[in-house]
Design an enzyme around this catalytic site. Sequence first.
Site, short mmCIF file in Angstrom:
data_model
loop_
_atom_site.label_atom_id
_atom_site.label_comp_id
_atom_site.label_asym_id
_atom_site.label_seq_id
_atom_site.Cartn_x
_atom_site.Cartn_y
_atom_site.Cartn_z
N THR A 23 51.84 41.64 42.55
CA THR A 23 51.57 42.66 41.54
C THR A 23 50.15 43.20 41.66
O THR A 23 49.94 44.41 41.87
CB THR A 23 51.78 42.05 40.13
OG1 THR A 23 53.07 41.46 40.09
CG2 THR A 23 51.64 43.09 39.04
N VAL A 24 49.17 42.31 41.55
CA VAL A 24 47.77 42.76 41.54
C VAL A 24 47.32 43.20 42.93
O VAL A 24 46.64 44.22 43.08
CB VAL A 24 46.84 41.64 41.00
CG1 VAL A 24 45.39 42.14 40.93
CG2 VAL A 24 47.30 41.18 39.63
N LYS A 45 41.57 32.72 37.18
CA LYS A 45 40.70 32.12 36.14
C LYS A 45 40.68 30.61 36.20
O LYS A 45 39.67 29.98 35.93
CB LYS A 45 41.12 32.58 34.75
CG LYS A 45 42.43 31.96 34.25
CD LYS A 45 43.35 32.96 33.67
CE LYS A 45 44.76 32.65 34.09
NZ LYS A 45 45.63 33.77 34.15
N GLU A 58 35.68 39.40 38.20
CA GLU A 58 35.86 40.26 37.02
C GLU A 58 37.30 40.23 36.50
O GLU A 58 37.55 40.25 35.30
CB GLU A 58 35.45 41.70 37.37
CG GLU A 58 35.54 42.68 36.22
CD GLU A 58 34.59 42.34 35.08
OE1 GLU A 58 33.37 42.47 35.27
OE2 GLU A 58 35.06 41.94 34.00
N GLY A 65 41.61 41.09 32.24
CA GLY A 65 42.15 42.13 33.12
C GLY A 65 41.22 43.30 33.34
O GLY A 65 40.18 43.17 33.97
N GLU A 81 55.85 33.74 30.69
CA GLU A 81 56.37 33.06 31.89
C GLU A 81 57.58 32.21 31.50
O GLU A 81 57.70 31.81 30.35
CB GLU A 81 55.29 32.10 32.43
CG GLU A 81 53.99 32.76 32.81
CD GLU A 81 54.06 33.49 34.14
OE1 GLU A 81 54.93 33.12 34.96
OE2 GLU A 81 53.29 34.44 34.33
N LYS A 134 39.54 30.99 30.13
CA LYS A 134 38.77 32.25 30.10
C LYS A 134 37.50 32.10 29.25
O LYS A 134 36.44 32.62 29.59
CB LYS A 134 39.66 33.38 29.57
CG LYS A 134 40.81 33.71 30.52
CD LYS A 134 41.85 34.58 29.85
CE LYS A 134 42.97 34.97 30.81
NZ LYS A 134 44.11 35.58 30.12
N GLY A 159 48.20 43.17 33.76
CA GLY A 159 48.99 44.28 34.30
C GLY A 159 48.46 44.68 35.66
O GLY A 159 47.30 44.43 36.00
N1 LIG Z 1 49.60 40.05 37.01
C1 LIG Z 1 48.60 40.20 36.16
O1 LIG Z 1 48.66 41.02 35.23
C2 LIG Z 1 47.36 39.38 36.31
C3 LIG Z 1 46.30 39.57 35.40
C4 LIG Z 1 45.11 38.84 35.55
C5 LIG Z 1 45.00 37.94 36.58
N2 LIG Z 1 46.07 37.75 37.43
C6 LIG Z 1 45.90 36.78 38.48
O2 LIG Z 1 46.03 37.44 39.74
C7 LIG Z 1 46.59 36.56 40.70
C8 LIG Z 1 47.80 37.23 41.33
O3 LIG Z 1 48.76 37.51 40.32
P1 LIG Z 1 50.04 38.43 40.59
O4 LIG Z 1 50.61 38.73 39.27
O5 LIG Z 1 49.67 39.54 41.50
O6 LIG Z 1 50.99 37.40 41.36
P2 LIG Z 1 52.34 37.71 42.15
O7 LIG Z 1 52.86 39.06 41.82
O8 LIG Z 1 53.22 36.52 41.96
O9 LIG Z 1 51.87 37.74 43.68
C9 LIG Z 1 51.42 36.59 44.34
C10 LIG Z 1 51.18 36.94 45.79
O10 LIG Z 1 50.65 35.78 46.42
C11 LIG Z 1 51.41 35.50 47.60
N3 LIG Z 1 51.45 34.04 47.76
C12 LIG Z 1 51.85 33.11 46.89
N4 LIG Z 1 51.75 31.88 47.42
C13 LIG Z 1 51.27 32.05 48.68
C14 LIG Z 1 50.97 31.18 49.75
N5 LIG Z 1 51.16 29.85 49.63
N6 LIG Z 1 50.50 31.70 50.90
C15 LIG Z 1 50.33 33.06 51.03
N7 LIG Z 1 50.60 33.94 50.05
C16 LIG Z 1 51.06 33.44 48.90
C17 LIG Z 1 52.80 36.06 47.34
O11 LIG Z 1 53.45 36.30 48.57
P3 LIG Z 1 54.91 36.99 48.61
O12 LIG Z 1 54.71 38.41 48.15
O13 LIG Z 1 55.32 36.94 50.06
O14 LIG Z 1 55.79 36.20 47.70
C18 LIG Z 1 52.45 37.33 46.56
O15 LIG Z 1 52.18 38.39 47.45
C19 LIG Z 1 46.87 35.26 39.95
O16 LIG Z 1 45.79 34.38 40.12
C20 LIG Z 1 46.97 35.70 38.52
O17 LIG Z 1 46.65 34.67 37.60
C21 LIG Z 1 47.22 38.45 37.32
#
Ligand SMILES: NC(=O)c1ccc[n+]([C@@H]2O[C@H](COP(=O)([O-])OP(=O)(O)OC[C@H]3O[C@@H](n4cnc5c(N)ncnc54)[C@H](OP(=O)(O)O)[C@@H]3O)[C@@H](O)[C@H]2O)c1
Length: 432
Positions: A14-15, A105, A129, A134, A190, A205, A302
Site C-alpha cells: 500500500t504505502v 513505528k 516521519e 501518517g 486488522e 507512537k 492510508g
Molecule cells: N498502510 C498504512 O496506512 C500505513 C500507515 C502508517 C504506517 N504504515 C506502515 O508502513 C509499512 C508498510 O505498510 P503497508 O500497509 O504498505 O503494508 P502492505 O500493503 O502489507 O505491504 C507490505 C509490503 O512488504 C512486502 N513484504 C512483506 N514481507 C516481506 C519480506 N519478508 N520480504 C520482502 N518483502 C516483504 C510485501 O510484498 P508483496 O507485495 O510481494 O506481498 C508488500 O509489498 C508498515 O510498517 C506499516 O505499519 C502503514
Amino acid sequence: MSDAIGIGMIGLGTVGTGAVQLLQDAPAAMRRRRHAEFDIRRVAVRDPAKVRDVTLADGVVVGDVQQVLDDPSVQVVVELTGAAPAYEWIRAALQAGKSVVTANKAVIALHGAELFDIALAKGVDLMFEASVAGGIPIIRSLRNGLVANRVESLHGILNGTTNYMLTRMTRGEGDYPEILADAQAEGYAEPDPTADVSGADAASKLAILSRIAFQTTGTAADIYCEGIERIESSDIDFARELGYTIKLLAIARLAPGGVEARVHPVMLPQDSQLANIHAEQNAIKVVGSAVGTQVFTGAGAGKMPTASAVVSDLVELAERKRAGATTSIGDMIVGDEAARFASIEDAEIRYFLRMQVADQPGVLEQIARILSAQHISIASVLQKERDLQGGTVPLVIVTHEARERAMQQAVQAIDALPLVDGGVRLIRMEAA
Ligand SMILES: NC(=O)c1ccc[n+]([C@@H]2O[C@H](COP(=O)([O-])OP(=O)(O)OC[C@H]3O[C@@H](n4cnc5c(N)ncnc54)[C@H](OP(=O)(O)O)[C@@H]3O)[C@@H](O)[C@H]2O)c1
C-alpha cells in the site's frame, strides 16, 4: 540523472506503491527542488511475480531483500514492509552506510536508541516521519518547527482504528463487539485488532513523540496503557449526559517526577478540539513554551498520506546531501539530558466512576467515606433510579483531581463492598 539519489525499497504494498507514484509524478513543489532527484534502483518484495499498480524498469523488482542491502548504487533504503525482520534489515542498511527511511513505528519505538547510535556512527540518517500519524508532519514539526520551544504537553489521537470505532459508538451505531466486527469487515481494523484496541500501537507512537519532545529514553513498555475493549455504550451515554466525549488519548506531559506518559480512554469536554476529531482522523495537540497551543490534524494512515510523509523524508535527505550537510540524526541521541517516564501513580487526574449499586439507603455514604479516606473529593453524582435492574441501579460519580495511586486504592475498596455489583468502571477525564 547521474547525481540522482539511488533508492532501494523493501516493500511495494500500500504505502510503497504510493511512494513510487509520488516519486514518479513528482508534484510541482518537488520538481521546483531540482536537486531532489531519485532513481529507484531496486525493490524487494515477497512475490516479485505479483502484478503491481506501478511500472518499474525490468529487473528492479526482486524477491530477495539482500539484493537491496548489497547494491552499491543504493544510497537510501526505504523500508515499507511491517515484516518481522524489518529491524534487522534497517540495522544492516545503516551498518552498510546507507540512510534509511521507514514507516515502521514498532521498530523505531523499540530499537530507536540503538539504530540512531548506529546511524550517527556511520554518518547516515534514519528518518521515520511516516511512523506516527501518517500524513501529519508531526515529527518534522517537533524536530524543526517547534525546536525553540520547551514542550509542556502533548495530547494525541494517534490510532485511527480506535477513533473510528469510538466515533461510531458515540453516534449510537452499535456496541463494541459489533462495531469492531464492522471495522474489520470494512478494512479499518486488522483481523487481529489487539495492537490497536489495546492501545499498544498508540503507546509505540507516543514513545517516539516523547523522545523528540521530552528526550525520554523509554519504550512503549514503560508507558501506562489501557485500551478501549471495556468501553460500553452506557459509558458513552453517561459521558454525553455529562457533556463529554470518550476518546483514546496518548498523553505526555512534563511532571515533577519526570515525563508523565499514558495511553487510555479519556472523557473530553464535547466542545474541545480533540473531542471533535472524528472517524479515522488523527490529531496531536502540542503546548509549547513559546508558541502556546497548536493542534495538528489530518489523515493518520492510508496509502497517499503515509507515502507523502515517506517522500518528504526523502526530499529532506536529498536537500541535506546537496547542501553537504552532516546528518540530522544527532538530535535523536539522548545524552545527559535524558528524561525518564514517571509512574502514572503520581499523576493527578479527574475521574468518572460508574458502578451498579444496591437500591438501598446508605450506599452512597459508604462509597463517599472510602473516597474521603483517600482524600478524593466528589464533584458530582448521578443516580438513575428508573433504570432499576435486578435490584441494582447505576451510580455515576465524577471526582475532582486526585492522585492515581489513591484512586486505585479507593476502587479496590469500593469493589469489595457487597452493595456494589460487578465492580467499578473508571474512565479518566481531561480538560484538553
Ligand atoms: N498502510 C498504512 O496506512 C500505513 C500507515 C502508517 C504506517 N504504515 C506502515 O508502513 C509499512 C508498510 O505498510 P503497508 O500497509 O504498505 O503494508 P502492505 O500493503 O502489507 O505491504 C507490505 C509490503 O512488504 C512486502 N513484504 C512483506 N514481507 C516481506 C519480506 N519478508 N520480504 C520482502 N518483502 C516483504 C510485501 O510484498 P508483496 O507485495 O510481494 O506481498 C508488500 O509489498 C508498515 O510498517 C506499516 O505499519 C502503514
